[in-house]
Write an enzyme that holds these catalytic residues in place. Structure first.
Site, PDB file in Angstrom:
ATOM      1  CG  HIS A  36      -6.002 -55.239  56.719  1.00 57.43           C
ATOM      2  ND1 HIS A  36      -7.458 -55.650  56.838  1.00 57.43           N
ATOM      3  CD2 HIS A  36      -5.352 -55.131  58.042  1.00 57.43           C
ATOM      4  CE1 HIS A  36      -7.504 -55.802  58.079  1.00 57.43           C
ATOM      5  NE2 HIS A  36      -6.383 -55.674  58.751  1.00 57.43           N
ATOM      6  CG  HIS A  40      -3.383 -58.864  60.565  1.00 56.94           C
ATOM      7  ND1 HIS A  40      -4.462 -59.366  61.178  1.00 56.94           N
ATOM      8  CD2 HIS A  40      -3.891 -57.332  60.526  1.00 56.94           C
ATOM      9  CE1 HIS A  40      -5.573 -58.588  61.507  1.00 56.94           C
ATOM     10  NE2 HIS A  40      -5.016 -57.415  61.029  1.00 56.94           N
ATOM     11  CD  GLU A  41      -1.626 -54.714  59.484  1.00 56.64           C
ATOM     12  OE1 GLU A  41      -2.295 -53.926  58.765  1.00 56.64           O
ATOM     13  OE2 GLU A  41      -1.789 -54.859  60.758  1.00 56.64           O
TER      14      GLU A  41
END
Length: 452
Positions: free
Chosen positions: A28, A24-25
């Protein structure tokens, strides 16, 4: 051996959760770096750093509390401005001081040459891309894992083959009272079930209903057709021993449990089962483990997203139900929210079920991680800070403000100052922490019972 299998199941899902958070990170991190934003830190977890290394300008590592993760980007908060657009040097008031402290902490990260690498200076579409990257990564993971499960392992599907045919029709509450009394057999005076009266028997495969073709996995569609045909004589086609046959029946208008899109019974606020007046013929579906083509995956993902979105929209009521169950004798709703502790417990129980084939247990564990990623995708899109959806909402509001100003030839209002929303952010964060603690407590003292 059972204990070891339980621990193994918990460990496998824990690793899956950790990887989901880390990826998920990454969702980003990658667009932030592509768009030139300086990223000082990429961390999985919160609190004290356990292990880290530096590559280039970014520190990568793990924190002590594996309850999430973050990517630190410089320039998240624009400088404070007065109404005339000038930079304000100081502010008064508790809320203003919170914003000022946040800006000060962010400013301390700046280095010479960062002027054009600030997050808030990116075009709106780039900021949205960065913030959408995390949830979309979870959606991608969930889609891939659901694809592995349904195309590789297969899932249990309701088929158009009849598994049982009831001889009579009995109201739902009457069935419950007879079951309690141990007299579940049909009684004189009970109306004959339409399917039984029409000659349908277990093993028959329904092929059509009232002129509508019924596919092999079309039991739910068939159910809807039956429910809508109450009191009307219809023709039903079926296969028996390879021979195509047809008969007629008239669905009875009866009170049946209301079900959602997943076939689960819908409960009233008082916990009782909601009922509706619908057509009923009295037959059940044979369930079968079946693999599905890849083309079916997007539809299944969509169903998962809608189901999770329904839980999120109804979250206050569902959390209230969890609290009531945790502090009373009321049972937990198996379709309600659970914590990572609950997910781990379910994973351990599944892994320890030696009577279930290993392939089915592995499939279920993969499905758990897939469902968790779909939940992360939906929840992170809630338009509240500190969630990704809050940043996206801020960027969209900025685009709207600037667009209106441009149309009416007004001064550019500048970037949206999300630092002003820090008090609300802290409230939301506190509520999320409280929700997590409640669910963890409930999953310890009153866990969801999925296996009887």
């Amino acid at each position: 051996m059972t204990v070891l299998l339980f621990i193994l199941g918990v460990a496998l899902v824990a690793v899956g959760i950790a990887l989901s958070i880390a990826l998920h990170e990454v969702g980003h991190l990658v667009p932030a770096k592509l768009f030139g934003v300086r990223v000082p830190q990429y961390m999985v977890g919160f609190g004290k750093t356990v292990w880290s290394f530096r590559r280039g300008e970014t520190e990568y590592g793990f924190k002590a509390l594996p309850l999430g993760g973050y990517v630190s980007m410089i320039g998240m908060y624009p400088p404070a401005q007065d109404h005339d657009g000038a930079v304000r040097q100081s502010s008064t008031g508790m809320f203003q001081q919170l914003a000022a402290d946040a800006r000060k902490a962010a400013a301390e990260q700046l280095r010479p040459g960062d002027e054009n690498r600030l997050f808030y200076r990116l075009p709106v579409w780039k900021r949205i891309t960065i913030m959408l990257g995390g949830p979309l990564m979870n959606l991608l993971i969930g889609t891939l894992l659901i694809g592995v499960v349904v195309t590789g392992f297969g899932t249990v599907q309701l088929t158009s083959t009849v598994s049982e045919v009831y001889q009579c029709v009995v109201a739902d509450d009457e069935q419950a009272s007879r079951a309690a009394a141990g007299t579940e057999a049909c009684q004189p005076g009970d109306p004959e079930a339409p399917a039984y009266a029409a000659g349908l028997r277990p093993g028959d495969t329904i092929t059509s209903f009232d002129g509508e073709a019924v596919e092999e996995r079309g039991w739910m569609e068939l159910t809807e057709l039956i429910r809508a045909a109450a009191g009307r004589e219809v023709t039903i086609g079926y296969l028996r021993d390879g021979e195509e046959r047809a008969t007629t029946l008239t669905p009875l208008l009866t009170e049946r449990p209301a079900v959602d899109i997943n076939g689960q019974r819908i409960a009233n606020p008082d916990g009782s089962t909601r009922t509706v007046q619908v057509g009923f013929v009295g037959m059940g579906s044979e369930q079968r483990l079946m693999t599905l083509p890849p083309a079916e995956v997007p539809g299944l993902v969509g169903e998962n997203v809608r189901a999770v979105a329904g839980v999120v929209l109804d979250l206050p009521a569902r959390l209230a139900a969890v609290a009531r169950a945790a502090f009373s004798d009321e049972p937990r709703d198996p379709n309600g929210p659970i914590s990572v502790v609950g997910v781990g417990r379910i994973a351990g129980e599944v892994s320890a079920m030696e009577e279930i084939p290993l392939q089915s247990r592995v499939s279920t564990l993969i499905g758990l991680v897939a469902s968790l990623n779909i939940a992360l995708f939906v929840f992170n899109l809630v338009p509240l800070l500190p969630l990704d959806g809050g940043h996206i909402a801020g960027a969209l509001w900025e685009a709207l403000r600037r667009g209106v100003a441009k149309v009416f030839r007004r001064r550019d209002p500048g970037p949206v100052d999300i630092a002003k929303l820090l008090p609300l952010t802290y409230v939301v964060a506190a509520l999320m922490l409280g929700m997590g603690l409640l669910l963890i407590y409930a999953d310890i003292v009153k866990p969801v019972n999925l296996f009887g």
